[in-house]
Motif scaffolding. Structure first.
Motif, mmCIF file in Angstrom:
data_model
loop_
_atom_site.group_PDB
_atom_site.id
_atom_site.type_symbol
_atom_site.label_atom_id
_atom_site.label_comp_id
_atom_site.label_asym_id
_atom_site.label_seq_id
_atom_site.Cartn_x
_atom_site.Cartn_y
_atom_site.Cartn_z
ATOM 1 N N SER A 127 0.827 -1.218 0.000
ATOM 2 C CA SER A 127 0.000 0.000 0.000
ATOM 3 C C SER A 127 0.860 1.267 0.000
ATOM 4 O O SER A 127 0.376 2.348 -0.316
ATOM 5 N N GLU A 185 -8.274 -3.415 -8.658
ATOM 6 C CA GLU A 185 -7.389 -4.588 -8.785
ATOM 7 C C GLU A 185 -6.125 -4.239 -9.567
ATOM 8 O O GLU A 185 -5.016 -4.654 -9.215
ATOM 9 N N GLU A 243 -3.828 -2.474 -7.203
ATOM 10 C CA GLU A 243 -3.167 -3.384 -6.262
ATOM 11 C C GLU A 243 -2.079 -4.202 -6.965
ATOM 12 O O GLU A 243 -0.987 -4.397 -6.429
ATOM 13 N N GLN A 251 0.847 -1.974 -7.619
ATOM 14 C CA GLN A 251 1.585 -1.730 -6.367
ATOM 15 C C GLN A 251 2.498 -2.920 -6.081
ATOM 16 O O GLN A 251 3.648 -2.764 -5.664
#
Ligand SMILES: NC(=O)C1=CN([C@@H]2O[C@H](COP(=O)(O)OP(=O)(O)OC[C@H]3O[C@@H](n4cnc5c(N)ncnc54)[C@H](OP(=O)(O)O)[C@@H]3O)[C@@H](O)[C@H]2O)C=CC1
Ligand SMILES: Nc1nc2c(ncn2[C@@H]2O[C@H](COP(=O)(O)O)[C@@H](O)[C@H]2O)c(=O)[nH]1
Length: 323
Positions: free
Chosen positions: A22, A287, A290, A293
């Protein structure tokens, strides 16, 4: 030149420097604005419409409106700007498109982004349109394409384009390779690399993205942004028709040079297909964020810059040159 495509390459992990994925920033800058992700839904009639454009802009994502309802574009720019949102439109190169640019300039309606959307962008037609837009609307950030070679990138940049779009024929709804024998279909990732080496300005990797990992690979090989059609066409917000087959839900996705777009079977270089229905586009965007990331963390960094220098291997070569 080494030829390879998305499936042929794997990126090699570096030591992780974050405690949590995150912490990794997926934002990207284009034309003086920062967006949540380095992706944009393709400017196609089954991928984007006015409602989705408004919603994406409100949520901090880049969008490019298509050009297939030409008479609505002036009102669209007005509508977006009245809501304090950026306006991002597409244009072609025919005479009526010159009139649109002149009208926008006369009315001081300046789109923040304009994309010249032509199949074969390495052409005098596009160079002339770039010059016209830069003369009449110099404040607009101008993306021009599509091209597939460094010479094409340089020609459009030299004419005044602020970014170039790379990809001739790698799209899911595309049949250019079959119909003409030309393009970057099958070696799109190598074409991105080849073009990015020559580019002085941002490159948009257009077509051929099939997984979220392909976004990271595009950035590794020099793209600033990825334009994506099929992965974005199956959502509730997508304008394509919803259909049911054998109990499964799908959405229609058709090429901008298909007979469904053109209303006639002439110079067809696109087809229609069904893509699985996937619910809200915002779940897919979440998604993608994420996954990106995670990609950044594997690259050993904290933001997209880390992806640009990671090592890679070419695992296999899916291009058989006709064998
Ligand atoms: N990225 C890709 O691989 C491809 C994308 N597309 C998409 O399809 C849509 C329609 O594209 P396009 O046909 O360019 O747009 P238009 O139908 O607006 O054509 C633009 C102009 O370029 C001419 N033109 C089109 N293709 C060629 C070519 N190969 N050589 C010389 N002149 C050409 C057309 O004339 P005329 O029609 O008389 O030749 C017309 O004057 C766009 O949204 C485009 O992005 C289409 C094919 C490939
Ligand atoms: N050759 C064609 N390419 C087309 C057509 N319509 C759109 N496109 C290109 O495809 C990408 C999207 O690719 P995807 O792999 O993400 O689905 C789009 O941005 C255009 O550049 C067409 O009719 N023929």
């Amino acid at each position: 030149m080494e030829v390879f495509d998305y499936d042929d390459v794997q990126l090699i992990p570096n030591k992780c420097v974050v405690q949590s994925r995150s912490e990794c920033q997926t934002t990207c800058e284009l034309g003086g604005r920062r967006f949540k992700l380095p992706v944009v839904p393709a400017n196609m009639q089954t991928v984007i419409n006015e409602d989705l454009a408004v919603s994406l802009a409100q949520h901090g994502y880049f969008y490019v409106m298509h050009r297939f309802q030409p008479e609505k574009r002036l009102g669209f720019v007005q509508h977006m700007q009245q809501q304090q949102l950026f306006a991002s439109i597409s244009v072609g190169v025919k005479p009526a498109e010159y009139e649109l640019i002149d009208q926008l300039a006369q009315q001081q309606l300046i789109p923040e982004y304009i994309t010249i959307d032509i199949a074969h962008g390495y052409s005098d037609a596009v160079i002339d349109m770039i010059r016209h837009i830069k003369k009449k609307l110099p404040q607009s950030f101008l993306i021009a394409g599509n091209v597939g070679t460094p010479e094409g990138v340089r020609a459009l940049e030299n004419a005044g384009a602020d970014a170039t779009k790379v990809g001739i024929g790698p799209g899911k709804a595309c049949i250019t390779k079959i119909k003409t024998g030309f393009g970057t279909g099958g070696w799109q990732l190598a074409a991105i690399r080849y073009c990015a080496k020559a580019a002085q300005k941002p490159i948009v990797a257009d077509g051929g993205i099939r997984t979220d990992g392909d976004i990271a690979k595009s950035l590794r090989f020099g793209a600033t942004l990825c334009m994506i059609g099929s992965l974005f066409a199956g959502h509730e917000e997508s304008p394509g028709k919803k259909v049911e087959q054998d109990g499964q839900q799908y959405k229609e996705y058709f090429g901008s040079a298909s007979e469904y777009q053109k209303g006639a079977y002439h110079n067809v270089e696109g087809k229609k297909l069904l893509v699985p229905y996937k619910g809200s586009i915002y779940n897919t965007l979440q998604e993608m964020q994420e996954d990106l990331q995670s990609s950044i963390s594997y690259a050993g960094g904290r933001d997209l810059r880390a992806l640009k220098t990671v090592d890679y291997v070419i695992l296999k070569n899916t291009i058989y040159n006709g064998d």
